[in-house]
Design a protein around this motif. Sequence first.
Motif, PDB file in Angstrom:
ATOM      1  N   LYS A  86       8.847   1.942 -13.613  1.00 25.39           N
ATOM      2  CA  LYS A  86       8.627   0.918 -12.550  1.00 25.39           C
ATOM      3  C   LYS A  86       8.193   1.929 -11.408  1.00 25.39           C
ATOM      4  CE  LYS A  86       9.071  -2.740 -15.136  1.00 25.39           C
ATOM      5  NZ  LYS A  86       8.135  -3.734 -15.258  1.00 25.39           N
ATOM      6  N   SER A  87       7.248   1.467 -10.503  1.00 23.85           N
ATOM      7  CA  SER A  87       6.751   2.044  -9.325  1.00 23.85           C
ATOM      8  C   SER A  87       7.974   2.316  -8.165  1.00 23.85           C
ATOM      9  CB  SER A  87       5.789   1.298  -8.553  1.00 23.85           C
ATOM     10  OG  SER A  87       4.542   0.945  -9.415  1.00 23.85           O
ATOM     11  N   TYR A  88       8.822   1.494  -8.194  1.00 22.83           N
ATOM     12  CA  TYR A  88       9.992   1.781  -7.322  1.00 22.83           C
ATOM     13  C   TYR A  88      10.742   2.853  -7.878  1.00 22.83           C
ATOM     14  CZ  TYR A  88      11.989  -1.743 -10.497  1.00 22.83           C
ATOM     15  OH  TYR A  88      12.333  -2.600 -11.666  1.00 22.83           O
ATOM     16  N   ASP A  89      10.793   3.330  -9.076  1.00 24.79           N
ATOM     17  CA  ASP A  89      11.577   4.729  -9.774  1.00 24.79           C
ATOM     18  C   ASP A  89      10.532   5.722  -9.655  1.00 24.79           C
ATOM     19  OD1 ASP A  89      14.137   3.350  -9.925  1.00 24.79           O
ATOM     20  OD2 ASP A  89      13.269   2.512 -11.784  1.00 24.79           O
ATOM     21  N   THR A  90       9.415   5.801  -8.836  1.00 23.11           N
ATOM     22  CA  THR A  90       8.532   6.858  -9.022  1.00 23.11           C
ATOM     23  C   THR A  90       9.135   8.212  -8.400  1.00 23.11           C
ATOM     24  OG1 THR A  90       6.639   5.494  -8.989  1.00 23.11           O
ATOM     25  CG2 THR A  90       6.259   7.901  -8.317  1.00 23.11           C
ATOM     26  N   ARG A  91       9.881   8.354  -7.352  1.00 20.84           N
ATOM     27  CA  ARG A  91      10.368   9.503  -6.591  1.00 20.84           C
ATOM     28  C   ARG A  91      11.537   9.829  -7.470  1.00 20.84           C
ATOM     29  NH1 ARG A  91       9.958  11.278  -1.554  1.00 20.84           N
ATOM     30  NH2 ARG A  91       8.529   9.669  -1.016  1.00 20.84           N
ATOM     31  N   TRP A  92      12.298   8.959  -8.164  1.00 17.71           N
ATOM     32  CA  TRP A  92      13.469   9.437  -8.840  1.00 17.71           C
ATOM     33  C   TRP A  92      13.103   9.986 -10.114  1.00 17.71           C
ATOM     34  CZ3 TRP A  92      14.102   7.698 -14.048  1.00 17.71           C
ATOM     35  CH2 TRP A  92      15.116   8.087 -14.662  1.00 17.71           C
ATOM     36  N   ALA A  93      11.891   9.697 -10.823  1.00 19.65           N
ATOM     37  CA  ALA A  93      11.440  10.332 -11.960  1.00 19.65           C
ATOM     38  C   ALA A  93      10.867  11.434 -11.565  1.00 19.65           C
ATOM     39  CB  ALA A  93      10.391   9.210 -12.705  1.00 19.65           C
ATOM     40  N   ALA A  94      10.226  11.818 -10.401  1.00 19.86           N
ATOM     41  CA  ALA A  94       9.390  12.925 -10.428  1.00 19.86           C
ATOM     42  C   ALA A  94      10.471  13.941  -9.898  1.00 19.86           C
ATOM     43  CB  ALA A  94       8.574  12.753  -8.982  1.00 19.86           C
ATOM     44  N   GLU A  95      11.444  13.645  -9.156  1.00 16.04           N
ATOM     45  CA  GLU A  95      12.635  14.614  -8.811  1.00 16.04           C
ATOM     46  C   GLU A  95      13.487  15.153 -10.009  1.00 16.04           C
ATOM     47  OE1 GLU A  95      14.607  12.419  -5.721  1.00 16.04           O
ATOM     48  OE2 GLU A  95      13.284  13.150  -3.987  1.00 16.04           O
ATOM     49  N   ASN A 112       1.701   0.733 -13.179  1.00 14.33           N
ATOM     50  CA  ASN A 112       1.095   0.043 -12.118  1.00 14.33           C
ATOM     51  C   ASN A 112       1.377   0.647 -10.845  1.00 14.33           C
ATOM     52  OD1 ASN A 112       0.081  -1.915 -14.117  1.00 14.33           O
ATOM     53  ND2 ASN A 112       2.054  -3.044 -14.154  1.00 14.33           N
ATOM     54  N   GLY A 113       0.433   0.028  -9.732  1.00 10.02           N
ATOM     55  CA  GLY A 113       0.638   0.284  -8.339  1.00 10.02           C
ATOM     56  C   GLY A 113      -0.126   1.575  -8.230  1.00 10.02           C
ATOM     57  N   CYS A 114      -0.021   2.127  -7.041  1.00  5.36           N
ATOM     58  CA  CYS A 114      -0.570   3.176  -6.392  1.00  5.36           C
ATOM     59  C   CYS A 114       0.362   4.176  -5.916  1.00  5.36           C
ATOM     60  CB  CYS A 114      -1.483   2.899  -4.986  1.00  5.36           C
ATOM     61  SG  CYS A 114      -2.679   1.725  -5.617  1.00  5.36           S
ATOM     62  N   ARG A 301      14.377  -6.333 -12.305  1.00  2.00           N
ATOM     63  CA  ARG A 301      13.783  -6.284 -10.819  1.00  2.00           C
ATOM     64  C   ARG A 301      12.306  -5.918 -11.090  1.00  2.00           C
ATOM     65  NH1 ARG A 301      14.634  -1.156  -6.739  1.00  2.00           N
ATOM     66  NH2 ARG A 301      12.693  -1.830  -5.233  1.00  2.00           N
ATOM     67  N   THR A 302      11.455  -6.538 -10.215  1.00  7.70           N
ATOM     68  CA  THR A 302       9.951  -6.738 -10.617  1.00  7.70           C
ATOM     69  C   THR A 302       9.336  -5.753  -9.582  1.00  7.70           C
ATOM     70  OG1 THR A 302       9.187  -8.419  -8.793  1.00  7.70           O
ATOM     71  CG2 THR A 302      10.183  -9.226 -11.041  1.00  7.70           C
ATOM     72  N   GLU A 303       8.134  -5.545  -9.671  1.00  7.60           N
ATOM     73  CA  GLU A 303       7.403  -4.613  -8.823  1.00  7.60           C
ATOM     74  C   GLU A 303       6.710  -5.418  -8.003  1.00  7.60           C
ATOM     75  OE1 GLU A 303       6.013  -0.740 -11.399  1.00  7.60           O
ATOM     76  OE2 GLU A 303       5.375  -2.773 -12.316  1.00  7.60           O
ATOM     77  N   ILE A 304       7.300  -6.514  -7.354  1.00  8.61           N
ATOM     78  CA  ILE A 304       6.512  -7.697  -6.564  1.00  8.61           C
ATOM     79  C   ILE A 304       6.181  -6.639  -5.146  1.00  8.61           C
ATOM     80  CG2 ILE A 304       8.620  -8.371  -5.534  1.00  8.61           C
ATOM     81  CD1 ILE A 304       5.556 -10.642  -6.560  1.00  8.61           C
ATOM     82  N   ASP A 305       7.052  -5.968  -4.862  1.00  9.61           N
ATOM     83  CA  ASP A 305       6.528  -5.318  -3.554  1.00  9.61           C
ATOM     84  C   ASP A 305       5.366  -4.236  -3.831  1.00  9.61           C
ATOM     85  OD1 ASP A 305       8.419  -6.257  -1.371  1.00  9.61           O
ATOM     86  OD2 ASP A 305      10.101  -5.268  -2.453  1.00  9.61           O
ATOM     87  N   GLU A 306       5.721  -3.549  -4.915  1.00 13.81           N
ATOM     88  CA  GLU A 306       4.584  -2.622  -4.946  1.00 13.81           C
ATOM     89  C   GLU A 306       3.319  -3.180  -5.464  1.00 13.81           C
ATOM     90  OE1 GLU A 306       8.813  -1.071  -5.136  1.00 13.81           O
ATOM     91  OE2 GLU A 306       7.634  -2.475  -6.349  1.00 13.81           O
TER      92      GLU A 306
END
Length: 352
Positions: A86-95, A112-114, A301-306
């Motif tokens: 999910k987009s909100y976990d992008t930083r976690w996954a990259a690290e 999804n997302g940018c 949790r959804t990606e509503i913010d992203e």
Amino acid sequence: MAPHIAVVGAGAVGGFIGARLAAAGENVTLIDRWREHVDTTRRDGLRIDGAVPLDNAIVPVRILADDEIDSLRALPPLDIVFISVKSYDTRWAAELVLPYLHADAVVVSAQNGCNEATLAEIVGASRTAGLIAARIGVELSAPGVIRRRVIHGSPGIDVFRLGELDGQRSARIETLATLLRQVDSVAVIDNLAGERWSKLAVNAMRNGVSAATGLTIDALDSHPQLRRFSIEVASEAVRVGQRLGYSLTALGAIPAALFAAAADGSAAAFSEIEQRLIDAAQRGAAGQRPSMGQDIVKGRRTEIDEIYGLVIQRAAELDIPVPANQTVYDRVRAIEKGTLTPAPENLLNTKQ
């Protein structure tokens, strides 16, 4: 040597990519947080239930829970990483994967997302690329089981759209395209930012509307008022993307220009989009639910913010009204907080 490929996020999209690559004989490691899914897949293989029997498969794969990732040190460095969380976990996954990357690795956002800017910040812009799943129709239906509702090849549109941040048709992007054609159809693109926003507009038209109403895509497109509301949502997102300077492409198989014309008040454009959606509902896969709709059903949790939050934020910066997107955002937020339940009435008779 064959490249060492990792997929972080072995859910619907990531698991499907990883399973198909593994079935083709590639050296793939899947990584996921959901322990039951990891244990089931490790024991039984990753099962793909296709839209037709020919697409069914059970694929043995190497899969790690996120807390087992240090075992990668016993393997060659990662050459290719698909980030499919999910987009909100992008930083976690990259690290998470950063210490295990080869110096010349490429990390691909298959989300999804940018999210390319976040990836580039962590792993470096030179190691970042983007992958858009234009029409894939997958769902993680149970631990170790992925269901796909569209047939291999998804006729009429390339399933994957792959590009470099700078739009160059590089040697590595061609290599990635060849690799991914073992999964499904691929188009190499030179307009990643524009295509990303176009997909964001598709997500806006589909994801939150499904989440707020509880309806599947074919049910939404068969409902006159909700179909028109969905078009308004997408048209607002297209207008914002155009003002941001993006070169927008098709939303699915419908040209972005039609949505732009609809946003400018063209009844003919609006009517043409409607008819295309009606036609698609009649011939498309019944029961397909987009990812945010799946999240609400599963209590996640959804990606509503992203998705909607990003449209709303950029629109505010440009002083563009986006009432339909705001309505979806508010309804889904209320559902997440438990003060509203999914129902078509949530988006009916709203004043835009």
